[in-house]
Scaffold this motif. Structure first.
Motif, PDB file in Angstrom:
ATOM      1  N   ALA A  30      45.133  45.955  30.460  1.00 56.01           N
ATOM      2  CA  ALA A  30      44.188  45.858  29.964  1.00 56.01           C
ATOM      3  C   ALA A  30      42.454  46.804  30.137  1.00 56.01           C
ATOM      4  O   ALA A  30      42.426  47.549  31.424  1.00 56.01           O
ATOM      5  N   ALA A  31      42.540  47.522  29.428  1.00 51.51           N
ATOM      6  CA  ALA A  31      41.246  48.173  29.489  1.00 51.51           C
ATOM      7  C   ALA A  31      39.719  47.786  30.227  1.00 51.51           C
ATOM      8  O   ALA A  31      39.655  46.744  30.512  1.00 51.51           O
ATOM      9  N   ALA A 371      38.791  39.908  43.217  1.00 50.43           N
ATOM     10  CA  ALA A 371      39.330  41.512  44.089  1.00 50.43           C
ATOM     11  C   ALA A 371      40.614  41.476  43.693  1.00 50.43           C
ATOM     12  O   ALA A 371      41.215  42.883  43.849  1.00 50.43           O
ATOM     13  N   LEU A 372      40.955  40.340  42.680  1.00 55.56           N
ATOM     14  CA  LEU A 372      42.468  41.228  41.814  1.00 55.56           C
ATOM     15  C   LEU A 372      42.420  41.823  40.785  1.00 55.56           C
ATOM     16  O   LEU A 372      41.924  42.125  39.440  1.00 55.56           O
ATOM     17  N   ASN A 373      43.914  42.326  41.186  1.00 51.47           N
ATOM     18  CA  ASN A 373      44.269  43.403  39.995  1.00 51.47           C
ATOM     19  C   ASN A 373      44.763  43.008  38.703  1.00 51.47           C
ATOM     20  O   ASN A 373      45.790  42.265  39.318  1.00 51.47           O
ATOM     21  N   PRO A 374      44.358  43.906  37.535  1.00 47.96           N
ATOM     22  CA  PRO A 374      45.348  42.357  36.682  1.00 47.96           C
ATOM     23  C   PRO A 374      46.966  43.218  36.429  1.00 47.96           C
ATOM     24  O   PRO A 374      47.530  44.139  37.555  1.00 47.96           O
ATOM     25  N   ASN A 379      48.662  45.782  43.956  1.00 47.05           N
ATOM     26  CA  ASN A 379      48.021  44.834  44.806  1.00 47.05           C
ATOM     27  C   ASN A 379      48.079  45.266  46.467  1.00 47.05           C
ATOM     28  O   ASN A 379      49.748  44.958  45.786  1.00 47.05           O
ATOM     29  N   THR A 380      47.137  44.543  47.015  1.00 45.56           N
ATOM     30  CA  THR A 380      47.825  44.001  48.081  1.00 45.56           C
ATOM     31  C   THR A 380      47.640  43.418  48.879  1.00 45.56           C
ATOM     32  O   THR A 380      46.353  42.938  49.349  1.00 45.56           O
ATOM     33  N   TYR A 381      48.214  42.761  49.832  1.00 43.31           N
ATOM     34  CA  TYR A 381      47.865  41.019  50.161  1.00 43.31           C
ATOM     35  C   TYR A 381      47.796  42.189  51.704  1.00 43.31           C
ATOM     36  O   TYR A 381      48.899  42.943  52.559  1.00 43.31           O
ATOM     37  N   GLU A 382      47.492  41.108  53.021  1.00 40.85           N
ATOM     38  CA  GLU A 382      47.617  41.019  54.030  1.00 40.85           C
ATOM     39  C   GLU A 382      47.373  39.826  54.274  1.00 40.85           C
ATOM     40  O   GLU A 382      46.448  38.578  54.225  1.00 40.85           O
TER      41      GLU A 382
END
Length: 702
Positions: A30-31, A371-374, A379-382
């Motif tokens: 999404a824009a 924090a979430l990208n669509p 995305n990165t998890y630790e």
């Protein structure tokens, strides 16, 4: 994971599909919400002939990607009022001293208010006398060879500036050497392969692009962009766009410094096995789920205490998860029934959405959403496992804190990725792990107080600011909570994070039952309000060894005494001895000029082995040098209160406790020993600050 009928698993397991086709184009997300960017290109030294084409390239990127561009070489644009108009400021091939003291102060305030910085190429050849800028850009220019082709090795393929790139990126530019290595204070996104060109001067670890959070803002730097041709390259333009989007807060990324990780997957599937139907394709060092429901698990080794990091991307409304803590098995339901799943599916219910420990504990959904990208973006998890405590970080932000209290399950075991089923397309990259040893660092065990095994009178209470999003609330006299199967071996003290706008009271630590043997008791004060957290601590005695059922009983007068956020069982192992205390950039905790007067400044300094850097550490007690104690000035609790040397007096201002993440906390204030401004220059003041776990708060004790 949405639970499916077991009959689906009757299909034979498919082998891993290794594909040779190029990676599909990343789906368009999404824009972005519109934003504004200031491009600053003033020079007081060498002037690059690429500035004009670089400016136009950024204008073109803005026109296509929801941001407007204002370009200037007028330093008066750096006023508080004007800078507030922009989400990011790009230093495009600036050189020399380009801002005066007033303009510098305005820019520092802009970054402190959450602004974004992008440095391109000779932005690292700018403002050598301004330490704030040096720390923001990450490293200063040292030298460069002639323009020539070279190989860039992409280290982080989740950041928006590098996610579009393959593991190697071949291009022509002017390749900078830097005075220092940015890795200790920034997340390195790409490095230069010095064997691929002539004139490299940094050796095997030569950072080329990086990102970081600094002083409240976000920073991205790339060493590319010397030549006019750079700005016509689609890959470089996308690299620049990703850096701008990160700096402007439109794309999220984990930009914490990262060292010491071992690769489990970065293209090679050695050590991995498929359980159940379906498979994962493997191309361009990217695993993508196919069919299912099955599990692709790392069968070569089990893990006990560790930090597991991995990058993931959903194509749309998809479903997958990361499993941990399960025994070896060819049946994926073994992982479901014996381990824990950290979910990937942002549209499911609270206890089974992205970041949740599936069906056991919801993520902090507000923190997760921020924090979430669509879908379409990485995305990165630790997943940080310390004993039976699991903390989940999404793009560097903690979104869940869970403690296993089920004696049948454990967080120790194998790790794996779920392929959920046809149409659930989730991809993974760069799976890496850092093992923390056979016991958690410092030997301590932290338990979320609301994760009780049984209780009387109390219940979980959702609260902003609480670790994991909840506290143990509704505490009245005579209430209690129990925590089964905690290992008490070696435990010498108890520390708890509490909050109270009520009368306060006491916490008594017992074993066996609510009326069992007393190990210790600690007073809980009114902390100044129901959002003001503090730590209380007490020594324990007569502590039995092995797994025990621990009880917290609560006393006081009135009702609504306090809330308990978490508690830590502190062991006397580790962090005990005499020697240097090492911190940011490998430098040492130092008493200024070896002085012994009360109030002498404690600072960061290049390690030199002198008595001014020789500290004696007593676990969960004092840190001493030159016969005096490390002390918080005036017993203060505010961010920025300076740390000094002072005559030992046994007060809370001189009590220090090593934490599992490498921080050193002053329990009285609840704040951590911190290098001011994340500045690694000799002489930087040490103070206390809200604990973040950042590089400037991590210390290695003797």
């Amino acid at each position: 994971m949405r639970r499916l009928l077991r009959t689906l698993l009757g299909v034979g397991a498919a082998t891993l599909a290794v594909l040779a086709a190029p990676t599909a184009v990343t789906p368009v997300s999404a824009a972005d919400a519109p934003y504004d960017v200031l491009v600053f290109s003033k020079t007081a030294g060498f002037r690059h002939d690429s500035i004009a084409v670089g400016t136009q390239a950024i204008r073109d990127l803005g026109a296509a990607n929801s941001f407007t561009v204002t370009a200037t070489e007028d330093a008066t644009a750096f006023s508080t009022a004007n800078l507030s108009r922009y989400e990011a400021v790009v230093f495009l091939n600036t050189t020399g001293d380009v801002l005066d003291a007033t303009q510098q102060a305005a820019f520092e305030a802009y970054i402190g208010a959450g602004g974004g910085y992008v440095g391109v190429h000779s932005a690292a050849d700018t403002e050598y006398g301004w330490s704030f800028y040096g720390n923001l850009v990450g490293a200063y220019f040292a030298s460069h060879p002639a323009i020539q082709p070279a190989t860039v090795r992409v280290e982080d393929r989740a950041h928006p500036a590098t996610a579009h790139l393959s593991p190697t990126w071949n291009r022509t530019d002017e390749w900078y050497n830097y005075q220092t290595n940015a890795r200790s204070t920034a997340r390195v996104l790409a490095t230069l392969d010095e064997s691929s060109y002539s004139g490299g001067g940094m050796g095997a670890d030569h950072p080329h692009a990086w990102c970081k959070t600094y002083a409240g803002g976000r920073a991205f730097y790339t060493g590319g962009g010397h030549t006019q041709a750079s700005y016509a390259e689609p890959a470089f333009r996308a690299h620049l766009l990703g850096g701008i989007r990160y700096a402007a807060g439109r794309a999220k990324a984990d930009c914490r410094p990262e060292t010491g990780y071992t690769t489990l997957y970065n293209g090679s599937t050695t050590g991995w096995s498929q359980a159940g139907p379906g498979s994962f394709s493997n191309t361009d060092a990217t695993l993508t789920s196919v069919g299912g429901m099955g599990l692709y698990w790392y069968s070569a080794k089990q893990f006990t205490n560790y930090s597991l990091k991995l990058d993931w991307r959903m194509a749309g409304d998809d479903n997958s998860g990361v499993f941990i803590g399960f025994p070896p098995s060819s049946d994926p339901w073994s992982a479901v029934n014996n381990g824990y799943e950290i979910q990937i599916d942002a549209t499911d219910t609270a206890d089974r959405t992205t970041g949740a420990v599936y069906t056991f504990k919801s993520a902090d959904v507000a923190a997760r959403d921020a924090a979430l990208n669509p879908p379409g973006e990485w995305n990165t998890y630790e997943l940080l496992v310390e004993g039976e405590r699991l903390q989940v970080f999404l793009n560097g932000v903690k979104i869940n804190d869970f403690t296993n209290t089920d004696p049948v399950r454990s967080l120790a075991g194998h790790v794996g990725l779920q392929n959920h089923g046809t149409g659930d397309d989730v991809s993974f990259r760069n799976i890496r792990i850092r093992e923390l040893g056979t016991n958690p660092p410092g030997g301590n065990t932290t338990v979320q107080a609301e994760a009780f095994s049984s209780a009387n009178g109390v219940s979980p209470y959702t609260k902003t600011g609480a670790n994991g999003g909840q506290t143990l609330g509704y505490v009245d006299p005579g209430d209690w909570s129990a925590y089964n199967g905690l290992d008490l071996t070696g435990v010498t003290s108890f520390r708890s994070r509490i909050v109270s706008g009520g009368p306060g009271g006491t916490i008594t630590v017992r074993t066996g039952s609510p009326t069992g043997p007393v190990l210790g008791s600690v007073a809980v004060p009114n902390t100044g309000g129901w959002t003001s957290f503090a730590d209380v601590t007490t020594t324990l005695s007569g502590v039995p060894s092995g797994a025990q059922n621990l009880y917290l009983t609560f006393g006081g007068s009135g009702s609504g005494l306090f809330d308990v956020d978490d508690f830590t069982l502190v062991r006397s192992t580790g962090g005990s001895g005499t020697g240097p205390v090492r911190g940011l950039a490998g430098k040492c905790l130092d008493v200024a000029n070896g002085g012994t007067a009360d109030g002498t400044k404690v600072q960061l300094w290049t390690c030199n082995g002198t008595a001014a850097q020789t500290w004696t550490v007593t676990p969960n007690s004092t840190i001493k040098a030159l016969g005096k104690c490390l002390d918080v000035s005036g017993g203060g609790t505010a961010d920025g209160t300076k740390v000094q040397l002072w005559t030992c007096n046994g007060s809370g201002a001189q009590n220090w406790s090593a934490q599992a993440d490498g921080t050193v906390r002053n329990p009285q204030s609840g704040r951590c020993l911190d290098v001011s401004g994340n500045n690694s220059a000799d002489g930087t003041q040490i103070h206390i600050w809200t604990c973040t776990g950042a590089a400037n708060q991590r210390w290695t004790l003797p």
